[in-house]
Design a protein around this motif. Structure first.
Motif, short mmCIF file in Angstrom:
data_model
loop_
_atom_site.label_atom_id
_atom_site.label_comp_id
_atom_site.label_asym_id
_atom_site.label_seq_id
_atom_site.Cartn_x
_atom_site.Cartn_y
_atom_site.Cartn_z
N SER A 166 0.01 -4.59 2.76
CA SER A 166 -1.42 -4.42 3.02
C SER A 166 -1.77 -4.99 4.38
O SER A 166 -1.18 -5.98 4.83
CB SER A 166 -2.24 -5.15 1.94
OG SER A 166 -1.96 -4.65 0.66
N VAL A 201 0.85 -1.19 0.00
CA VAL A 201 0.00 0.00 0.00
C VAL A 201 0.89 1.24 0.00
O VAL A 201 1.79 1.37 0.83
CB VAL A 201 -0.93 0.03 1.22
CG1 VAL A 201 -1.71 1.34 1.28
CG2 VAL A 201 -1.91 -1.14 1.18
N SER A 259 -4.21 6.79 0.11
CA SER A 259 -3.63 5.45 0.10
C SER A 259 -4.23 4.63 -1.04
O SER A 259 -5.40 4.79 -1.37
CB SER A 259 -3.85 4.73 1.43
OG SER A 259 -5.22 4.61 1.73
N GLU A 299 1.13 5.15 0.67
CA GLU A 299 0.45 6.19 1.44
C GLU A 299 1.17 7.52 1.25
O GLU A 299 2.40 7.59 1.39
CB GLU A 299 0.41 5.83 2.92
CG GLU A 299 -0.44 4.61 3.23
CD GLU A 299 -0.51 4.30 4.72
OE1 GLU A 299 -1.55 3.78 5.16
OE2 GLU A 299 0.49 4.58 5.43
N GLU A 329 -7.48 -3.99 4.94
CA GLU A 329 -7.52 -3.59 3.54
C GLU A 329 -7.84 -4.78 2.64
O GLU A 329 -8.51 -4.63 1.61
CB GLU A 329 -6.17 -2.96 3.16
CG GLU A 329 -6.00 -1.58 3.76
CD GLU A 329 -4.55 -1.17 3.91
OE1 GLU A 329 -4.31 0.03 4.06
OE2 GLU A 329 -3.66 -2.05 3.89
#
Length: 327
Positions: free
Chosen positions: A295, A230, A264, A232, A299
């Motif tokens: 992750s 992920v 994100s 961000e 999520e």
């Protein structure tokens, strides 16, 4: 090899409401299976069927090779169950609760007392052993409830959201106990809404949503399904999050999530990160926070279902009160 637990096409209906719509999975002996899902997804209904407390409308299930409907008595000799709420008698002491369970299981009084003392020591309750349970804290009651489910030395243990309502310290203590049980060869089925809990304890995880299994695998395997990593990005000036979101969407081909100015998005190519930095620099956007991480299971759940685990399912609200407790 006989699976410790096998569920095949489990269906359960309460009147017009379908709580389970064909749940199938297996659990190998001596492992921990985490069962994730929001309230009303079917986690507790599945557990109650496997523990012989409910009969399925359709489908079959076995625990230790025994059919949970036709051979319920044999199944009960193999299992322990800790539900969402402590089931101990508040007027009795810790020792009296465990001795009572032992006697109900057919242990001679001396062996029941010895087993109670052993478990009270293991769960760090010896100092409170002779106190009424009504004087125990929430964490102590949960530990005693778990100890009660172990009096009969079960081969398979069902833990239905055992840490609900506990503070982080008490939750961590129960995690240590579950790890110890798995190390001793006990098979554990753990239902939970705490994604970190499944991440910490489970060898395998199934995700249940709307009464069906929608994903199955290890924590890392499930995280890979949500993009693996992920990205961000938080701009220094919150008003710039619109520009950040547009740039991120253009470079990843995915719509990012924006929460409190933090943008994100799941990514599969780590090269996206420097590309985002260059584009934002060209756009004159100052970045205050930038990270690329794995992750989370939250999520994963959002990617798989389109909603979070803290968003309850409509089916739970629709069940009559007497039946909703089983969902």
């Amino acid at each position: 090899m006989t699976h410790a637990i096998r569920a095949d096409g489990l269906v359960k209906r309460f009147g017009d409401t379908q709580a389970l719509a064909g749940v199938s999975f297996t659990v190998e002996p001596g492992t921990v299976l985490g069962v994730l899902g929001p309230n009303g997804a079917g986690k507790t209904t599945t557990t109650r069927i496997l523990a012989t407390l409910l009969e399925p409308t359709a489908g079959t299930a076995e625990v230790g090779g025994y059919d949970v409907v036709r051979q319920a008595h044999q199944v009960r000799r193999l299992i322990g169950l800790t539900g969402q709420y402590a089931a101990v008698d508040e007027m009795l002491t810790g020792t009296e609760n465990l001795v009572l369970i032992g006697r109900l299981l057919g242990l001679p009084r001396r062996r029941a007392k010895a087993r109670a003392a052993e478990l009270l020591e293991r769960f760090e309750l010896t100092d409170a052993a002779e106190r009424p349970v009504k004087t125990y804290s929430g964490g102590m009651r949960r530990r005693l409830d778990l100890a009660a489910s172990l009096v009969g030395r079960p081969q398979v243990l069902f833990l239905d959201e055992p840490t609900t309502g506990l503070d982080p310290r008490s939750r961590g203590g129960l995690w240590d106990i579950v790890r110890g049980l798995a190390d001793d060869g006990v098979t554990v089925l753990l239902t939970t809404q705490y994604l970190e809990e499944a991440d910490q304890l489970a060898d395998d995880i199934i995700v249940i949503d709307r009464g069906t299994v929608i994903a199955h695998g290890s924590s890392d395997e499930l995280k890979a399904q949500a993009g693996g990593q992920v990205l961000e990005v938080r701009p220094v000036h919150e008003a710039d999050h619109v520009t950040v979101a547009r740039v991120v969407a253009e470079l990843t081909g995915d719509s990012p999530e924006v929460r409190d100015g933090l943008v994100s998005v799941p990514v599969t190519d780590p090269a996206v990160m420097p590309a985002v930095v260059r584009r934002l620099d060209d756009a004159g956007v100052a970045v205050g926070e930038l990270s690329l991480r794995k992750s989370s299971l939250d999520e994963v759940f959002l990617a798989l279902t389109g909603h979070r685990t803290d968003e309850p399912e409509q089916t739970a609200a629709e069940l009559p009160e007497s039946e909703g407790a089983a969902a």
